[in-house]
Design a protein around this motif. Structure first.
Motif, PDB file in Angstrom:
ATOM      1  N   GLU B  72       0.823  -1.214   0.000  1.00 38.46           N
ATOM      2  CA  GLU B  72       0.000   0.000   0.000  1.00 38.46           C
ATOM      3  C   GLU B  72       0.850   1.255   0.000  1.00 38.46           C
ATOM      4  O   GLU B  72       0.483   2.269  -0.585  1.00 38.46           O
ATOM      5  CB  GLU B  72      -0.959  -0.004   1.191  1.00 38.46           C
ATOM      6  CG  GLU B  72      -1.989  -1.110   1.048  1.00 38.46           C
ATOM      7  CD  GLU B  72      -3.351  -0.735   1.589  1.00 38.46           C
ATOM      8  OE1 GLU B  72      -3.609   0.462   1.810  1.00 38.46           O
ATOM      9  OE2 GLU B  72      -4.162  -1.651   1.786  1.00 38.46           O
ATOM     10  N   ILE B  77      -3.150  -1.863  -3.270  1.00 39.71           N
ATOM     11  CA  ILE B  77      -3.859  -2.565  -2.215  1.00 39.71           C
ATOM     12  C   ILE B  77      -3.647  -4.055  -2.392  1.00 39.71           C
ATOM     13  O   ILE B  77      -3.768  -4.576  -3.484  1.00 39.71           O
ATOM     14  CB  ILE B  77      -5.380  -2.318  -2.312  1.00 39.71           C
ATOM     15  CG1 ILE B  77      -5.688  -0.843  -2.209  1.00 39.71           C
ATOM     16  CG2 ILE B  77      -6.121  -3.095  -1.243  1.00 39.71           C
ATOM     17  CD1 ILE B  77      -7.118  -0.536  -2.591  1.00 39.71           C
ATOM     18  N   ILE B  79      -5.356  -7.309  -0.993  1.00 39.22           N
ATOM     19  CA  ILE B  79      -6.224  -8.103  -0.121  1.00 39.22           C
ATOM     20  C   ILE B  79      -6.006  -9.589  -0.388  1.00 39.22           C
ATOM     21  O   ILE B  79      -6.735 -10.433   0.087  1.00 39.22           O
ATOM     22  CB  ILE B  79      -7.717  -7.728  -0.222  1.00 39.22           C
ATOM     23  CG1 ILE B  79      -8.328  -8.193  -1.530  1.00 39.22           C
ATOM     24  CG2 ILE B  79      -7.965  -6.258  -0.019  1.00 39.22           C
ATOM     25  CD1 ILE B  79      -9.838  -8.320  -1.387  1.00 39.22           C
ATOM     26  N   ASP B 130      -8.786  -3.935 -11.453  1.00 43.73           N
ATOM     27  CA  ASP B 130      -9.083  -3.432 -10.119  1.00 43.73           C
ATOM     28  C   ASP B 130      -8.305  -4.273  -9.094  1.00 43.73           C
ATOM     29  O   ASP B 130      -8.294  -5.498  -9.148  1.00 43.73           O
ATOM     30  CB  ASP B 130     -10.571  -3.549  -9.861  1.00 43.73           C
ATOM     31  CG  ASP B 130     -10.969  -2.854  -8.577  1.00 43.73           C
ATOM     32  OD1 ASP B 130     -11.509  -1.747  -8.672  1.00 43.73           O
ATOM     33  OD2 ASP B 130     -10.727  -3.411  -7.499  1.00 43.73           O
ATOM     34  N   GLN B 131      -7.664  -3.590  -8.153  1.00 46.07           N
ATOM     35  CA  GLN B 131      -6.762  -4.307  -7.242  1.00 46.07           C
ATOM     36  C   GLN B 131      -7.502  -5.198  -6.253  1.00 46.07           C
ATOM     37  O   GLN B 131      -6.983  -6.213  -5.803  1.00 46.07           O
ATOM     38  CB  GLN B 131      -5.869  -3.298  -6.516  1.00 46.07           C
ATOM     39  CG  GLN B 131      -4.885  -2.652  -7.480  1.00 46.07           C
ATOM     40  CD  GLN B 131      -4.353  -1.333  -6.984  1.00 46.07           C
ATOM     41  OE1 GLN B 131      -4.532  -0.978  -5.824  1.00 46.07           O
ATOM     42  NE2 GLN B 131      -3.686  -0.593  -7.854  1.00 46.07           N
ATOM     43  N   ILE B 132      -8.737  -4.802  -5.911  1.00 51.02           N
ATOM     44  CA  ILE B 132      -9.539  -5.655  -5.030  1.00 51.02           C
ATOM     45  C   ILE B 132      -9.849  -6.974  -5.735  1.00 51.02           C
ATOM     46  O   ILE B 132      -9.774  -8.055  -5.156  1.00 51.02           O
ATOM     47  CB  ILE B 132     -10.860  -4.952  -4.646  1.00 51.02           C
ATOM     48  CG1 ILE B 132     -10.593  -3.651  -3.922  1.00 51.02           C
ATOM     49  CG2 ILE B 132     -11.745  -5.883  -3.837  1.00 51.02           C
ATOM     50  CD1 ILE B 132     -10.356  -3.749  -2.462  1.00 51.02           C
ATOM     51  N   ILE B 133     -10.168  -6.882  -7.036  1.00 50.37           N
ATOM     52  CA  ILE B 133     -10.460  -8.089  -7.802  1.00 50.37           C
ATOM     53  C   ILE B 133      -9.214  -8.965  -7.885  1.00 50.37           C
ATOM     54  O   ILE B 133      -9.263 -10.174  -7.651  1.00 50.37           O
ATOM     55  CB  ILE B 133     -10.952  -7.737  -9.220  1.00 50.37           C
ATOM     56  CG1 ILE B 133     -12.258  -6.954  -9.133  1.00 50.37           C
ATOM     57  CG2 ILE B 133     -11.132  -8.998 -10.065  1.00 50.37           C
ATOM     58  CD1 ILE B 133     -12.930  -6.703 -10.463  1.00 50.37           C
ATOM     59  N   THR B 136      -8.613 -10.765  -4.750  1.00 50.05           N
ATOM     60  CA  THR B 136      -9.595 -11.836  -4.563  1.00 50.05           C
ATOM     61  C   THR B 136      -9.257 -13.033  -5.438  1.00 50.05           C
ATOM     62  O   THR B 136      -9.419 -14.184  -5.018  1.00 50.05           O
ATOM     63  CB  THR B 136     -11.011 -11.315  -4.884  1.00 50.05           C
ATOM     64  OG1 THR B 136     -11.239 -10.143  -4.106  1.00 50.05           O
ATOM     65  CG2 THR B 136     -12.069 -12.341  -4.560  1.00 50.05           C
ATOM     66  N   LEU B 266      -4.574  -7.506   7.565  1.00 54.26           N
ATOM     67  CA  LEU B 266      -5.037  -6.228   7.009  1.00 54.26           C
ATOM     68  C   LEU B 266      -5.482  -5.306   8.127  1.00 54.26           C
ATOM     69  O   LEU B 266      -5.168  -4.112   8.143  1.00 54.26           O
ATOM     70  CB  LEU B 266      -6.229  -6.451   6.075  1.00 54.26           C
ATOM     71  CG  LEU B 266      -5.978  -6.838   4.634  1.00 54.26           C
ATOM     72  CD1 LEU B 266      -7.308  -6.954   3.915  1.00 54.26           C
ATOM     73  CD2 LEU B 266      -5.127  -5.788   3.952  1.00 54.26           C
ATOM     74  N   PRO B 330      -4.984   6.250   4.508  1.00 57.86           N
ATOM     75  CA  PRO B 330      -4.124   5.440   3.639  1.00 57.86           C
ATOM     76  C   PRO B 330      -3.291   6.336   2.740  1.00 57.86           C
ATOM     77  O   PRO B 330      -3.615   7.505   2.543  1.00 57.86           O
ATOM     78  CB  PRO B 330      -5.118   4.618   2.833  1.00 57.86           C
ATOM     79  CG  PRO B 330      -6.399   5.356   2.903  1.00 57.86           C
ATOM     80  CD  PRO B 330      -6.389   6.204   4.115  1.00 57.86           C
ATOM     81  N   VAL B 334      -3.238   5.165  -3.247  1.00 61.66           N
ATOM     82  CA  VAL B 334      -3.475   3.733  -3.163  1.00 61.66           C
ATOM     83  C   VAL B 334      -4.717   3.339  -3.963  1.00 61.66           C
ATOM     84  O   VAL B 334      -5.721   4.046  -3.963  1.00 61.66           O
ATOM     85  CB  VAL B 334      -3.578   3.299  -1.679  1.00 61.66           C
ATOM     86  CG1 VAL B 334      -4.997   3.356  -1.182  1.00 61.66           C
ATOM     87  CG2 VAL B 334      -2.989   1.925  -1.478  1.00 61.66           C
ATOM     88  N   GLY B 335      -4.600   2.263  -4.715  1.00 60.95           N
ATOM     89  CA  GLY B 335      -5.742   1.742  -5.465  1.00 60.95           C
ATOM     90  C   GLY B 335      -5.938   2.393  -6.817  1.00 60.95           C
ATOM     91  O   GLY B 335      -6.716   1.919  -7.625  1.00 60.95           O
ATOM     92  N   LYS B 336      -5.231   3.497  -7.073  1.00 63.22           N
ATOM     93  CA  LYS B 336      -5.449   4.184  -8.355  1.00 63.22           C
ATOM     94  C   LYS B 336      -4.431   3.718  -9.379  1.00 63.22           C
ATOM     95  O   LYS B 336      -3.274   3.487  -9.064  1.00 63.22           O
ATOM     96  CB  LYS B 336      -5.329   5.698  -8.156  1.00 63.22           C
ATOM     97  CG  LYS B 336      -6.374   6.249  -7.208  1.00 63.22           C
ATOM     98  CD  LYS B 336      -6.333   7.768  -7.176  1.00 63.22           C
ATOM     99  CE  LYS B 336      -7.367   8.305  -6.214  1.00 63.22           C
ATOM    100  NZ  LYS B 336      -6.813   8.819  -4.968  1.00 63.22           N
TER     101      LYS B 336
END
Lengths: 348, 341
Positions: B72, B77, B79, B130-133, B136, B266, B330, B334-336
């Motif tokens: 991060e 990100i 996860i 997408d970093q969340i995807i 996962t 996390l 954060p 982050v995430g962009k």
């Protein structure tokens, strides 16, 4: 494009099956038969898909407000346990008993989710932290409720930790061969779609999700929206647990459906957080789940291979450029991947 | 005399400003030390047992949370830590079990978790996923793959604890800090290494710049994408050590044995406010609640159902956060996805 993603996912799975020394065609045929071959199989698929629809909706709806609800598992357990309690403890006519059990299950979960929302809105406790922690709290709590000294323990269960069976009047029937629970889940998906896209509350939720400061400036109570969103999100997950209890298991046993809360994340992402798209996404995963048993029986392929396939499907859905590269398609217009979930991370 | 005066005053003011900046943390540390001494005087054996276990339980969380932190801080990100823990524990176990070599096991664990980190960077940078995807994907893949290739009834040699000579004989502190498996030491060392690297080196400055303000970093010539690839891979290796820490004492692998630790990590990262020292404190706090819970239950001090003890760490963590009202900011980027000009 999504169909191509599924195809590629199945190809990767086939490679694994070959590596483990089985014939993928036989395996997939068994999976197909176990999920769609005949009304029993279809019923099983719908049953498996039901909590997945609701778990997916829970995650997808929270995302609309920029909230990441990882607490689906705990919320589902509470919903299951409380609906079982209403189911076995009361004597009511079915028309009241079933909705009462479903709603109590959902509300119990909603309280847990609302608590996470309240902690976030008033004390700045990140919802990712609180919902993870509450998963473990809910798992322990429900386990105790049905354990040796617990109040909801089945007296006839001996050493087994579980509730008694729910009364017949709380048993979710099938309507024209379709599991009622699935119809409830579809209804929930349509309601959430309406809520998000057509209602004032939905507008407020989306505004908070895209820019909480602007939302507050526009006179929206961000605290209220966060609590309500988490509550509704958890209600959906709890409803999933309740339907599973009343329609399939007939009672609550601790630790059932472990990991289902996380499947909700997968499905919400596959559906790009669109409430209606959650239904086909859940059906796909549910069909694989339902078919994996027959696949294992016929070929000794470990059912967990479907997790690998699901991971690959999610990957290919989210990476259309890889699919185009493999197929050597021309770089057409770059398809918008639909959601920007990652930017909602950590906003307070 | 006059010549030596300036450095003296400067170091004094350095110390003063250090104390001022870290007043709360130092006060907290003081309270902990006093509490430990009191507890030790009250019941030495139990206190020692609880504290040694605290550090042991904290180790995988520290490593996993540092993995998330480095990611991060670089703007990505992660996860997928849960999946990285599971994959590395599994690969480390399988390699260790078949080859009999612990070194090879660690290498395998680092490789697979590092590779997962590279994957995360690649999906984010090249595929703009997408970093969340992406995280996962790693998690689900890990559950599936480790169960699919799982071989029942295998064991590997346990990794022996290493007592650090006379240091391990010091009461309380010895068992707490100097009598552990190698991966527990690795966790403690990693905190110091990441802290110094992040705040005292050029790499750290660049990493933080990339996480906070990538376009500024780009302007001054930092290769953002290369740094993100590097950092996510290195961070993955930290998680790989965390995976090894999960199997170091038992020498067995169980399906799904990460059991949510990657997600708890996390939480630890967030509670630690993206600082290695904060991660250390948060992981120790969580480890302490866990150790206390285990000890109380083991000794049957109170007649309370075990499930309620099981809740203690989680309830207390939420309570601590709610009371302290810690909010987390954060890293800005982050995430962009970063667009090169």
């Amino acid at each position: 494009m999504p169909l191509l993603a599924v195809a590629f996912g199945l190809i990767v799975g086939a490679v694994l099956i070959v590596v483990s020394g089985d014939n993928p065609l036989v395996a997939y045929r068994a999976m197909l038969e176990g999920s769609l071959g005949g009304s029993d199989a279809i019923g099983r698929t719908l049953e498996k898909a039901t909590p997945l629809v609701l778990g997916g909706l829970a995650v997808a709806f929270a995302f609309k407000a920029g909230l990441f609800n990882i607490g689906g598992q705990g919320q589902l357990l509470l919903g299951a346990a409380f609906s079982a309690w209403v189911g076995f403890n009361f004597d009511l006519p079915a028309v009241i008993h079933i909705p009462a059990a479903l709603i109590v299950g959902g509300l119990a979960a909603a309280i847990l989710g609302g608590l996470a929302g309240l902690l976030k809105a008033t004390r700045g406790v990140h919802e990712v932290i609180s919902t993870i922690m509450l998963n473990f709290v809910a798992a322990n709590f429900t386990e105790w409720m049905v354990s040796r000294d617990g109040p909801w323990k089945d007296p006839e269960g001996g050493a087994i930790a579980r509730t008694p069976l729910v009364q017949d009047s709380a048993d979710l029937p099938r309507i024209a061969g379709l599991p009622t629970g699935f119809l409830v889940a579809v209804l929930a998906a349509v309601s959430i779609w309406w809520l998000v896209n057509r209602s004032t509350l939905g507008f407020e939720v989306k505004t908070v999700g895209s820019n909480p400061k602007a939302a507050a400036y526009a006179g929206i109570s961000v605290t209220r929206i966060i609590v309500i969103t988490m509550g509704i999100s958890a209600f959906l997950a709890g409803l999933g647990g309740a339907i599973q209890t009343l329609g399939v298991n007939g009672r609550f046993e601790p630790g059932f459906q472990t990991g289902l809360g996380f499947d909700g994340i997968t499905i919400a992402l596959l559906a790009r957080t669109n409430a209606l798209a959650v239904i086909p996404a859940a059906l796909l995963i549910g069909a694989m789940d339902a078919g994996s048993t027959l696949m294992q029986a016929r070929t000794n392929v470990e059912p967990e291979v479907i997790n690998v396939i699901q991971a690959m499907i999610l990957f290919f859905v989210a990476a259309p450029s890889v699919v185009r590269w493999i197929l050597q398609l021309s770089e057409a217009e770059d398809v918008d991947t639909g959601v920007d979930l990652a930017t909602g991370w950590g906003t307070t | 005399m006059t010549a030596s005066a300036p450095p003296l005053t400067r170091s004094a003011s350095n110390l003063n400003s250090y104390v001022a900046r870290n007043a709360k943390a130092l006060a907290g540390l003081g309270v902990v030390v006093v509490a430990l001494i009191v507890a030790y005087r009250w019941d030495g054996t139990q206190t020692t047992a609880v504290m040694a276990r605290t550090v042991r339980e904290a180790a995988p969380l520290i490593l996993a949370a540092l993995c998330g932190l480095v990611g991060e801080r670089s703007g990505i990100i992660n996860i997928g830590i849960e999946g990285q823990l599971l994959l590395s524990a599994f690969c480390g176990f399988m390699v260790g079990s078949y080859s009999g070599s612990i070194i090879l096991a660690v290498v395998a664990a680092l490789a697979v978790a590092g590779l997962a980190g590279t994957f995360l960077a690649w999906t984010s940078i090249r595929l703009r996923m997408d970093q969340i995807i992406a995280g996962t994907v790693i998690n689900i893949f890990a559950i599936g793959a480790t169960s699919f290739f799982y071989v029942p009834n295998r064991t590997m040699a346990t990794i022996p604890t290493v007592s650090l000579g006379f240091l391990s004989d010091v009461p309380l502190v010895g068992p707490m800090l100097f009598d552990h498996g190698p991966l527990t030491y690795a966790a403690l060392v990693a905190v110091a290494v990441v802290h110094v690297a992040l705040f005292e080196t050029r790499w750290g400055l660049r990493t933080r710049a990339v996480g906070e303000h990538p376009s500024a970093a780009d302007t001054v010539g930092v290769d953002i994408f290369r740094l993100r690839y590097l950092n996510l891979t290195l961070a993955g290796m930290l998680a790989g050590l965390g995976g090894m820490a999960l199997i170091q004492s038992a020498g067995v692998f169980n399906r799904g044995m990460s059991n949510g630790k990657g997600f708890i990590a996390l939480a630890v990262m967030l509670i630690g406010r993206y600082r290695p020292t904060g991660v250390l404190a948060a992981a120790l706090l969580f480890g302490f609640f866990n150790a206390l819970q285990a000890q109380l239950q083991f000794k049957q001090v109170f007649d309370i159902p075990p499930q309620f003890f099981g809740m203690i760490p989680f309830v207390l963590t939420i309570a601590v956060l709610a009371i302290a009202g810690i909010s987390v900011r954060p890293p800005a980027a982050v995430g962009k996805h970063y667009e090169k000009e």
